[in-house]
Design a protein around this motif. Structure first.
Motif, mmCIF file in Angstrom:
data_model
loop_
_atom_site.group_PDB
_atom_site.id
_atom_site.type_symbol
_atom_site.label_atom_id
_atom_site.label_comp_id
_atom_site.label_asym_id
_atom_site.label_seq_id
_atom_site.Cartn_x
_atom_site.Cartn_y
_atom_site.Cartn_z
ATOM 1 N N ASP A 220 0.764 -1.135 0.026
ATOM 2 C CA ASP A 220 0.051 -0.044 0.029
ATOM 3 C C ASP A 220 0.954 1.189 0.147
ATOM 4 N N LYS A 221 1.986 1.318 0.770
ATOM 5 C CA LYS A 221 3.075 2.243 0.591
ATOM 6 C C LYS A 221 3.443 2.409 -0.548
ATOM 7 N N GLY A 222 3.690 1.506 -1.377
ATOM 8 C CA GLY A 222 4.431 1.723 -2.723
ATOM 9 C C GLY A 222 5.901 1.183 -2.612
ATOM 10 N N ILE A 223 6.172 0.380 -1.669
ATOM 11 C CA ILE A 223 7.621 -0.011 -1.352
ATOM 12 C C ILE A 223 7.762 -1.032 -2.567
ATOM 13 N N PRO A 224 8.784 -0.713 -3.468
ATOM 14 C CA PRO A 224 9.275 -1.872 -4.456
ATOM 15 C C PRO A 224 9.609 -2.947 -3.968
ATOM 16 N N GLU A 225 9.146 -4.154 -4.797
ATOM 17 C CA GLU A 225 9.443 -5.608 -4.673
ATOM 18 C C GLU A 225 10.712 -5.862 -4.422
ATOM 19 N N ILE A 226 11.612 -5.043 -5.168
ATOM 20 C CA ILE A 226 13.157 -5.200 -4.963
ATOM 21 C C ILE A 226 13.686 -4.003 -4.804
ATOM 22 N N ILE A 227 14.402 -3.965 -3.623
ATOM 23 C CA ILE A 227 15.111 -2.666 -3.107
ATOM 24 C C ILE A 227 16.449 -2.707 -3.253
ATOM 25 N N VAL A 228 16.982 -1.686 -3.971
ATOM 26 C CA VAL A 228 18.335 -1.528 -4.547
ATOM 27 C C VAL A 228 18.867 -0.307 -3.713
ATOM 28 N N ARG A 229 20.136 -0.173 -3.217
ATOM 29 C CA ARG A 229 20.430 0.817 -2.291
ATOM 30 C C ARG A 229 22.083 1.105 -2.998
ATOM 31 N N LEU A 230 22.446 2.193 -2.543
ATOM 32 C CA LEU A 230 23.792 2.927 -2.856
ATOM 33 C C LEU A 230 24.525 2.772 -1.448
ATOM 34 N N ILE A 231 25.159 1.659 -1.358
ATOM 35 C CA ILE A 231 25.784 1.585 0.195
ATOM 36 C C ILE A 231 27.294 2.065 0.436
ATOM 37 N N GLY A 232 27.603 2.595 -0.719
ATOM 38 C CA GLY A 232 29.013 3.239 -0.435
ATOM 39 C C GLY A 232 29.800 3.476 -1.716
ATOM 40 N N PHE A 233 30.895 4.142 -1.581
ATOM 41 C CA PHE A 233 31.742 4.719 -2.809
ATOM 42 C C PHE A 233 33.111 3.556 -2.353
ATOM 43 N N GLY A 234 33.476 3.001 -3.443
ATOM 44 C CA GLY A 234 34.990 2.287 -3.477
ATOM 45 C C GLY A 234 35.890 3.148 -4.068
ATOM 46 N N ASP A 235 37.157 2.535 -4.259
ATOM 47 C CA ASP A 235 38.316 3.447 -4.963
ATOM 48 C C ASP A 235 38.182 3.712 -6.478
ATOM 49 N N SER A 236 37.216 2.843 -7.006
ATOM 50 C CA SER A 236 36.838 2.902 -8.495
ATOM 51 C C SER A 236 35.550 2.525 -8.882
ATOM 52 N N SER A 237 34.650 2.589 -7.876
ATOM 53 C CA SER A 237 33.403 1.988 -8.219
ATOM 54 C C SER A 237 32.143 2.598 -7.312
ATOM 55 N N VAL A 238 31.053 2.885 -7.499
ATOM 56 C CA VAL A 238 29.912 3.012 -6.916
ATOM 57 C C VAL A 238 29.141 1.630 -6.570
#
Length: 289
Positions: A220-238
């Motif tokens: 009902d709140k519209g939360i997506p079925e698959i949750i993808v989050r940005l968890i941090g920044f690496g030396d050469s990657s997001v």
């Protein structure tokens, strides 16, 4: 006088016969009650562990042995003529028990740990567990001495219970089978983050092993079925992480491996770069004299 001595001797003889009989009868009844209680406990514990209860029958026999040993000690202590012999006998038995106990210390440790497994039930047959950082697999059998684990290479690992009791156990199926798998993906700083998240969601949603773990309130709140989050920044990657649910750990592992492949293929099609380390090598020319 002689008649009095004869009567005293007869009364003592009757007393020496009656007291042991009473003690043995009490021990027999008490042993039966304890064996009945142990039988119900073992059957209940075995049904939860999914093991054969006959493997734990010796526990009932051990209880009877202890009860009758205590009864014999009481009999020797209650009859004065036997008291001296009893002290000598039990002293010798104590030395022998100490020698045997020292020699079989490891075996008793495994048995005690097996009893704790029966009592506290940290895992059952067919549970998927990790024991420390070394062993993982499906519990195939549990005995009072050892536990047999079938690893994912179809090999049997026999681990003494005393070793298991000292390790941290991760049980993936103790209360429920469904599991949340984390799918980690790293993209370059130049890539489109929103597009990468959308690709991961689409690939996860169409996988046959993926299940919707949302509650009705989440829907009902519209939360997506698959949750993808940005968890941090690496030396050469997001660094991105998707939470994908499966009905059991086996399906979850297969789903995670499939998603690594399908997401990589979609990234290649959509121009999302998965970075890897670059190295710059500089060659210096030798100076001429």
């Amino acid at each position: 006088m002689e008649l009095k001595n004869i009567l005293n001797n007869e009364s003592k003889l009757i007393e020496y016969l009656i007291i042991p009989m009473i003690i043995l009868v009490i021990a027999f009844i008490f042993s039966k009650i304890l064996r009945l209680i142990m039988s119900k406990f073992v059957k209940a514990a075995s049904s939860k562990l999914n093991v054969d209860p006959t493997k734990y029958n010796f526990l009932k026999n051990a209880v009877s042995f202890i009860v009758f040993m205590i009864a014999i000690i009481v009999i020797f202590q209650s009859i004065p003529p036997l008291r001296a012999y009893g002290v000598t006998l039990f002293a010798s038995a104590g030395i022998l028990a100490a020698i045997v106990g020292f020699a079989s210390q490891s075996a008793f440790s495994n048995i005690i740990s097996g009893v704790f497994i029966v009592i506290f039930k940290p895992f059952r047959v067919d549970d998927i567990i990790n024991i420390g950082e070394l062993h993982a697999g499906v519990v195939e059998d549990i005995t009072l001495r050892h536990t047999i684990i079938k690893n994912f290479e179809n090999r049997r690992i026999v681990i003494p219970n005393s070793i298991i009791s000292e390790q941290t156990i991760t049980n993936s199926t103790l209360t429920e089978d469904k599991v949340c798998m984390f799918v980690f993906m790293g993209i370059s700083y130049d890539s489109d983050i929103d597009l990468a998240m959308k690709i991961i969601q689409e690939e996860a949603e169409k996988h046959p092993f993926q299940i919707d773990n949302r509650s009705q309130e989440d829907v009902d709140k519209g939360i997506p079925e698959i949750i993808v989050r940005l968890i941090g920044f690496g030396d050469s990657s997001v660094n991105l992480r998707a939470s994908v649910w499966a009905s059991n750990p086996r399906d979850g592992f297969a789903m995670k491996c499939d998603l690594h492949k399908s997401i990589k293929e979609r990234f290649d099609q959509e121009g999302i770069e998965i970075p890897f380390p670059y190295r710059t090598i500089v060659y210096k020319e030798k100076k001429t004299e």
